[in-house]
Enzyme design. Structure first.
Site, PDB file in Angstrom:
ATOM      1  N   SER A   1       8.480  -7.814   7.510  1.00  0.00           N
ATOM      2  CA  SER A   1       7.490  -6.796   7.841  1.00  0.00           C
ATOM      3  C   SER A   1       7.166  -6.715   9.331  1.00  0.00           C
ATOM      4  CB  SER A   1       6.201  -7.040   7.060  1.00  0.00           C
ATOM      5  OG  SER A   1       5.725  -8.355   7.276  1.00  0.00           O
TER       6      SER A   1
ATOM      7  N   ASP B   1      -3.752  -6.945  11.053  1.00  0.00           N
ATOM      8  CA  ASP B   1      -4.233  -7.308   9.730  1.00  0.00           C
ATOM      9  C   ASP B   1      -4.115  -8.822   9.558  1.00  0.00           C
ATOM     10  OD1 ASP B   1      -1.559  -7.885   9.101  1.00  0.00           O
ATOM     11  OD2 ASP B   1      -1.233  -6.019   8.019  1.00  0.00           O
TER      12      ASP B   1
ATOM     13  N   HIS C   1      -0.132  -9.588  10.625  1.00  0.00           N
ATOM     14  CA  HIS C   1       0.711  -8.839  11.562  1.00  0.00           C
ATOM     15  C   HIS C   1       0.025  -8.566  12.896  1.00  0.00           C
ATOM     16  CE1 HIS C   1       2.098  -7.822   7.444  1.00  0.00           C
ATOM     17  NE2 HIS C   1       3.264  -8.099   7.997  1.00  0.00           N
TER      18      HIS C   1
END
Length: 369
Positions: A43, A334, A337
């Site tokens: 991600s 978040d 990340h």
């Protein structure tokens, strides 16, 4: 006579336009420091592949993600804006490599885009299969390499074997993966019983080496490999502690993996003499940022900008989440990340940073003629 002058002027005008356009094309080509970038990972560099996975819960295609992206809309990036894949492409003078799954169904209709780079990165992905059990679906590294093999075959058909190999040998193959495997170790008691921290780190590296060897067989010669950061210092790990300090066992496994990874890359260079690589010490730079945030323009290193609960880390960034007004102040967007600002700093150092963080070459040196 007037008509002759008019047509002469028009001819001169179109000639000038042609020269300008030719110059623009030449300049554009000159700006490309590498023919293409092929991205593999999780991600941290996913630019939208997971948007095309029907049952995956690991998605970021909803607000408030993308709030600072040029379109101001969520794109599937786990970020308030651009991520590391975007910034690296900009540095190299290329558009961001598009998600492979965005045109997987059009393999025989849109082959030309493969030559300019493709991203296979997928949120939740790991070196091992099954790291995404919590979120049900992603593209593990083995599947990403399998998809790349089909791209390689299409490039050979399109360009011919010699030209395809030549192009790929100058392209960048970016690998950003490993965090989900480390998280998985601490979430699975069976893995605790089966492997020590060192054994698990070694197993990760042995498996990754096999994937790099496969990519080499499909034309890859220039690798950009990122080590795992101090993921025990992510908000998603800090909030589990009453003191909000970094989770030390998670960081310990990250360190062991990174050390094994560096040794493996040195060995691989000896075995495959025609490769070159740039290893990025994500761990050291991010740790330095968290310890000296003001030096990098940050204020908040513990809490996430967007989320819910303690440190905004008890849930991912979702539409009902609160988010900070100044994203530039935060290292983390978040619970896991980085913000766009943090990603930009990381890529500055990946691209032409000191040997303290990028070695034996930085990316600018790696792609030099």
């Amino acid at each position: 006579m007037a008509n002759c002058k008019f047509f002469s002027l028009m001819g001169f005008f179109f000639f000038i336009i042609f020269i300008i356009q030719l110059s623009e094309v030449t300049f554009s080509e000159a700006q490309k420091l590498a023919p293409a970038i092929y991205v593999f990972g999780d991600s941290l560099v996913d630019v939208g592949n997971n948007n095309y996975l029907k049952i995956s819960l690991s998605k970021a295609n909803f607000p408030h993600n993308g709030i600072d992206f040029p379109t101001k809309k969520p794109t599937g990036r786990f970020s308030n804006g651009k991520n590391a894949a975007d910034f690296l492409a900009e540095k190299v003078g290329l558009p961001t490599s598009p998600p492979y799954l965005s045109f997987k169904s059009k393999l025989h209709k849109n082959d030309a885009s493969f030559a300019d780079g493709v991203s296979f990165a997928s949120g939740g992905a790991g070196i091992f299969n099954g790291t995404d059990d919590t979120f049900r679906q992603s593209l593990p590294l083995a599947k990403q390499v399998e998809y790349y093999s089909t791209v390689f075959e299409e490039l050979v058909k399109q360009l011919g074997s010699t030209e395809a190999q030549k192009r790929l040998s100058k392209s960048l193959f970016v690998i950003v993966i490993g965090s989900n495997d480390i998280f998985g170790y601490f979430e699975n008691t069976d893995l605790h019983k089966k492997y020590t921290l060192q054994q698990y780190a070694d197993f990760m590296v042995v498996t990754l080496k096999q994937r790099l060897q496969q990519l080499h067989g499909y034309g890859a010669r220039k690798f950009v490999v990122a080590g795992v950061g101090p993921i025990g210092c992510c908000p998603g790990e800090r909030y589990k502690s009453k003191t909000e300090e970094c989770k030390e066992d998670t960081n310990e496994l990250s360190v062991k993996y990174n050390e094994a990874l560096k040794s493996m890359l040195e060995e691989l260079k000896i075995e495959l003499k025609d490769i070159n690589y740039s290893y990025f010490d994500t761990y050291s730079l991010l740790l330095n940022i968290t310890k000296n945030p003001a030096s990098y323009g940050f204020v908040e290193v513990k809490a996430a900008c967007c989320g819910l609960g303690n440190l905004n880390a008890e849930a991912f960034c979702v539409p009902v989440s609160k988010y900070c007004s100044n994203r530039r102040d935060h290292v983390f967007w978040d619970k896991y990340h980085p913000t766009e600002a943090a990603s930009s700093i990381l890529v500055d150092n990946i691209f032409d940073g000191p040997s303290q963080y990028s070695f034996p070459l930085n990316v600018k040196q790696l792609i030099a003629p």
